[in-house]
Every structure is written in C-alpha cells, then in structure tokens.
Design an enzyme around this catalytic site. Structure first.
Site, PDB file in Angstrom:
ATOM      1  N   TYR A  80     -39.985 -11.864 -48.810  1.00 38.56           N
ATOM      2  CA  TYR A  80     -38.727 -11.555 -49.475  1.00 38.56           C
ATOM      3  C   TYR A  80     -38.214 -10.183 -49.075  1.00 38.56           C
ATOM      4  O   TYR A  80     -38.929  -9.399 -48.452  1.00 38.56           O
ATOM      5  CB  TYR A  80     -38.883 -11.657 -51.007  1.00 38.56           C
TER       6      TYR A  80
ATOM      7  N   ARG B 234     -37.179  -5.757 -41.211  1.00 41.34           N
ATOM      8  CA  ARG B 234     -38.486  -5.861 -41.880  1.00 41.34           C
ATOM      9  C   ARG B 234     -38.786  -7.313 -42.237  1.00 41.34           C
ATOM     10  O   ARG B 234     -39.931  -7.766 -42.149  1.00 41.34           O
ATOM     11  CB  ARG B 234     -38.529  -4.960 -43.115  1.00 41.34           C
TER      12      ARG B 234
ATOM     13  N   ARG C 190     -49.559 -30.568 -51.230  1.00 39.81           N
ATOM     14  CA  ARG C 190     -50.324 -29.349 -51.506  1.00 39.81           C
ATOM     15  C   ARG C 190     -51.718 -29.325 -50.874  1.00 39.81           C
ATOM     16  O   ARG C 190     -52.661 -29.925 -51.392  1.00 39.81           O
ATOM     17  CB  ARG C 190     -50.444 -29.131 -53.021  1.00 39.81           C
TER      18      ARG C 190
ATOM     19  N   HIS D 100     -54.056 -26.053 -48.829  1.00 42.74           N
ATOM     20  CA  HIS D 100     -53.941 -24.616 -48.572  1.00 42.74           C
ATOM     21  C   HIS D 100     -53.458 -24.300 -47.150  1.00 42.74           C
ATOM     22  O   HIS D 100     -52.641 -23.414 -46.944  1.00 42.74           O
ATOM     23  CB  HIS D 100     -55.283 -23.912 -48.799  1.00 42.74           C
TER      24      HIS D 100
ATOM     25  N   LYS E 144     -44.227  -7.951 -46.711  1.00 43.06           N
ATOM     26  CA  LYS E 144     -43.515  -8.078 -47.993  1.00 43.06           C
ATOM     27  C   LYS E 144     -43.586  -9.540 -48.442  1.00 43.06           C
ATOM     28  O   LYS E 144     -42.663 -10.324 -48.231  1.00 43.06           O
ATOM     29  CB  LYS E 144     -42.066  -7.589 -47.826  1.00 43.06           C
TER      30      LYS E 144
ATOM     31  N   GLU F  63     -49.557   3.897 -52.830  1.00 42.60           N
ATOM     32  CA  GLU F  63     -48.128   3.852 -53.179  1.00 42.60           C
ATOM     33  C   GLU F  63     -48.056   3.481 -54.656  1.00 42.60           C
ATOM     34  O   GLU F  63     -49.027   3.651 -55.376  1.00 42.60           O
ATOM     35  CB  GLU F  63     -47.386   2.860 -52.279  1.00 42.60           C
TER      36      GLU F  63
ATOM     37  N   LEU G 136     -46.548  -0.787 -48.222  1.00 48.49           N
ATOM     38  CA  LEU G 136     -45.307  -1.340 -47.678  1.00 48.49           C
ATOM     39  C   LEU G 136     -44.504  -0.154 -47.138  1.00 48.49           C
ATOM     40  O   LEU G 136     -44.307   0.838 -47.846  1.00 48.49           O
ATOM     41  CB  LEU G 136     -44.504  -2.043 -48.775  1.00 48.49           C
TER      42      LEU G 136
HETATM   43  N1  PMP Z   1     -43.820  -0.461 -52.095  1.00 49.12           N
HETATM   44  C1  PMP Z   1     -43.812  -1.621 -52.763  1.00 49.12           C
HETATM   45  C2  PMP Z   1     -45.115  -2.236 -53.142  1.00 49.12           C
HETATM   46  C3  PMP Z   1     -42.590  -2.222 -53.119  1.00 49.12           C
HETATM   47  O1  PMP Z   1     -42.575  -3.388 -53.792  1.00 49.12           O
HETATM   48  C4  PMP Z   1     -41.383  -1.571 -52.802  1.00 49.12           C
HETATM   49  C5  PMP Z   1     -40.062  -2.148 -53.212  1.00 49.12           C
HETATM   50  N2  PMP Z   1     -39.727  -3.263 -52.469  1.00 49.12           N
HETATM   51  C6  PMP Z   1     -41.434  -0.375 -52.081  1.00 49.12           C
HETATM   52  C7  PMP Z   1     -42.681   0.159 -51.753  1.00 49.12           C
HETATM   53  C8  PMP Z   1     -40.184   0.346 -51.660  1.00 49.12           C
HETATM   54  O2  PMP Z   1     -39.595  -0.312 -50.575  1.00 49.12           O
HETATM   55  P1  PMP Z   1     -38.031  -0.214 -50.303  1.00 49.12           P
HETATM   56  O3  PMP Z   1     -37.704   1.233 -50.203  1.00 49.12           O
HETATM   57  O4  PMP Z   1     -37.861  -0.931 -49.007  1.00 49.12           O
HETATM   58  O5  PMP Z   1     -37.343  -0.877 -51.435  1.00 49.12           O
END
Ligand code: PMP
Length: 287
Positions: free
Chosen positions: A32, A51, A99, A101, A146, A178, A202
């Site tokens: 997403y 991305r 379904r 896996h 993501k 993060e 991410l």
């Molecule tokens: N880390 C995570 C785990 C996130 O879910 C997000 C938000 N999508 C971010 C960082 C920040 O990413 P962005 O600046 O692309 O929204």
C-alpha cells in the site's frame, strides 16, 4: 465528498467489492501507499509511486497497469471526490485465489483499490509538540517493504493511544529503529541522527525529504543508528510521516526531551517543510 473509489482501472461509487478469498484480506499479502493531499494537490506522488513499485517487485506482485495511468487515475479520483486536505489510500493485493499459503499456481489478477480520506495536519501537535512511548520492535526483518501486515504497528499505536501519546517509538534491542507509523530523528548538539534506510525501517518519503532539506539548510544529518539512551538524552526528537509532516516529541514515557518544548532545529526544519508544501500546493502542476 469522498464517495468514489478506484477499483482496478475504474472509478466507481464506493461500495463493498472485496472477495473473501482476496489474499490481502486473508494473508495481508499486498502492498500500500498513503499520499498526502494539500490544497487539493498530491504531494510527492512520484516518490510514493516509485516506492510502490519497489514494494511490488520485492513481493513479486504485478501492478496491474502502467504507473502513468495509475497516476492519472489517482489525480482524477482526488478531483472527483473534491478532496482538499487529506490522503489517498492505495493498496494492491496479490489477488483472489483459493486459500493456500503459497502463491497461486495460475496467474491471478492483482486487486487494486484506492479511495480518499479527509485528514488535517496535526497543527496543534506540530506547534506545541506531543508525547510518545517506547516499546519493543516486534516486527519481521523486511520493514523496508510497505506491506499490509501491520499488526505490530497496530498494537504499538494502540499502546500509545492508551497512554494519550501520539506515537510508539520502536527499539530493537538497544537500537531505535522508527515508530509505529513514522520515522524518528534526534538532535544532539548540532547533529541530527536517523536510522539508516535498511531492512529494519520503512524509508519514509517524508524522512527523505527532511534529509534533503537538512542538506539544503546546511544541517549535519547522519543516517546512523543510535541507542535508547541517545534518544532519551537527545536535545530534540521529532517524527516524520505523510500528512503528519513533522511533529516534535517533547516527552517519551516519563522522560522530558530537552526542555520539554519543541527545539530550535525541529522548529526550523518544520518551517522549511511547511514552505515546500505551500509552494508545491500553490503551483499549477499536479504533484
Ligand atoms: N515508518 C512506518 C512504519 C510507517 O508506517 C510510515 C508511514 N507510512 C512511515 C515510517 C513514514 O513514511 P512516509 O513518510 O512515507 O509516510
């Protein structure tokens, strides 16, 4: 307002369309993006779509049609829904199959869905700062993708919410990675630190923009790991994410950060970031 959705390549009324054997629904087998909309304009859309392509490649999911067409459709959706301040949510699942896996043997069509959501920036938190909690990073080792698998993030954010905090900052052992839905920066002296963009985080689009901005402002920003005690003893801490933009963190659990007010580096970067958004969203261009 906001009554239309994009389903595969068609913009249609928002309605229930997901099959019970959609692999996104059953396995979280999908990807997403969330794109910020300011003053009716998509911010950093190309970066988000890049991305998305990377996430798709890593999971061997096919984006069902060209990214140029997808971009057109997303902008059309924003226009049709009359969205001024908010986000586009876009997801692509591997598709619908009996379904099991493993990936379906027969090629299945991925399912693409996008809709818009009204959302204001957190102006009050941006101006006055907000609080966060610390919690263990219990996620897998491909946090760079993501994906729809967000349970550890959901649990972290819920824990923060129960403590009236805006975010849960994750530590893996002694290293700050993060936060549940944002990236984390700290300031120590005149140097900013943020976790390197590897499989533990991410690589946020906002994070990247803030790093570029720091370089433009001649601020020393380093993509290096830092510890829990570095975080708690930092002069300033802030988080970055789409539409949340930049929020100063002034307390983590019971520990005040710096003087417990937004710091001067954070305030300067936030100001510059707001300027970029304002300039971009006043241009005639589309993104
Ligand atoms: N880390 C995570 C785990 C996130 O879910 C997000 C938000 N999508 C971010 C960082 C920040 O990413 P962005 O600046 O692309 O929204």
């Amino acid at each position: 307002m906001g009554t239309k959705m994009l389903f595969n390549d068609s913009i249609m009324d928002r309605k229930k369309v997901i099959d019970i054997e959609d692999r996104g629904y059953q396995f979280g087998d999908g990807i997403y993006e969330v794109v910020g909309i300011y003053n009716g304009r998509a911010f950093l859309l190309d970066e988000h779509l890049e991305r998305l392509q990377r996430s798709a490649k890593e999971l061997k999911i096919n984006i069902p049609y060209s990214v140029n067409r997808l971009k057109e459709q997303l902008l059309e959706l924003v226009k049709i829904n009359g969205l001024k301040e908010g986000v586009i949510y876009l997801q692509i699942s591997r598709g619908v199959a009996e379904r099991w896996h493993q990936f379906p043997v027969e090629e299945v069509a991925p399912v693409l869905v996008a809709y818009t959501k009204e959302e204001e920036t957190l102006k009050e938190e941006e101006d006055n700062g907000a609080t966060a909690i610390l919690t263990q990073d219990i996620r897998w080792l491909r946090c760079d993708i993501k994906t729809l698998n967000l349970l550890p993030n959901v649990l972290g954010k819920q824990k923060a919410t129960e403590k009236q905090a805006v975010e849960a900052i994750f530590h893996r052992g002694d290293i700050i990675t993060e936060a549940s839905a944002s990236n984390v920066f700290i300031v120590k002296g005149s140097v900013l630190y943020t976790h390197p963009a590897n499989h533990f985080i991410l690589n946020g689009i906002t994070r990247r923009k803030v790093i570029d901005l720091c370089n433009e402002l001649d601020l020393d920003v380093r993509e290096e790991t830092y510890s829990v005690s570095d975080l708690l003893s930092a002069d300033e801490v802030f988080i970055t994410a789409t539409k949340l933009d930049i929020v100063p963190i002034i307390r983590i659990d019971e520990v005040l950060i710096g003087e417990g007010i937004p710091g001067k580096y954070t305030t300067r970067i936030l100001q510059a970031y707001r300027d970029i958004i304002r300039e971009t969203s006043n241009e005639n261009g589309v993104s």
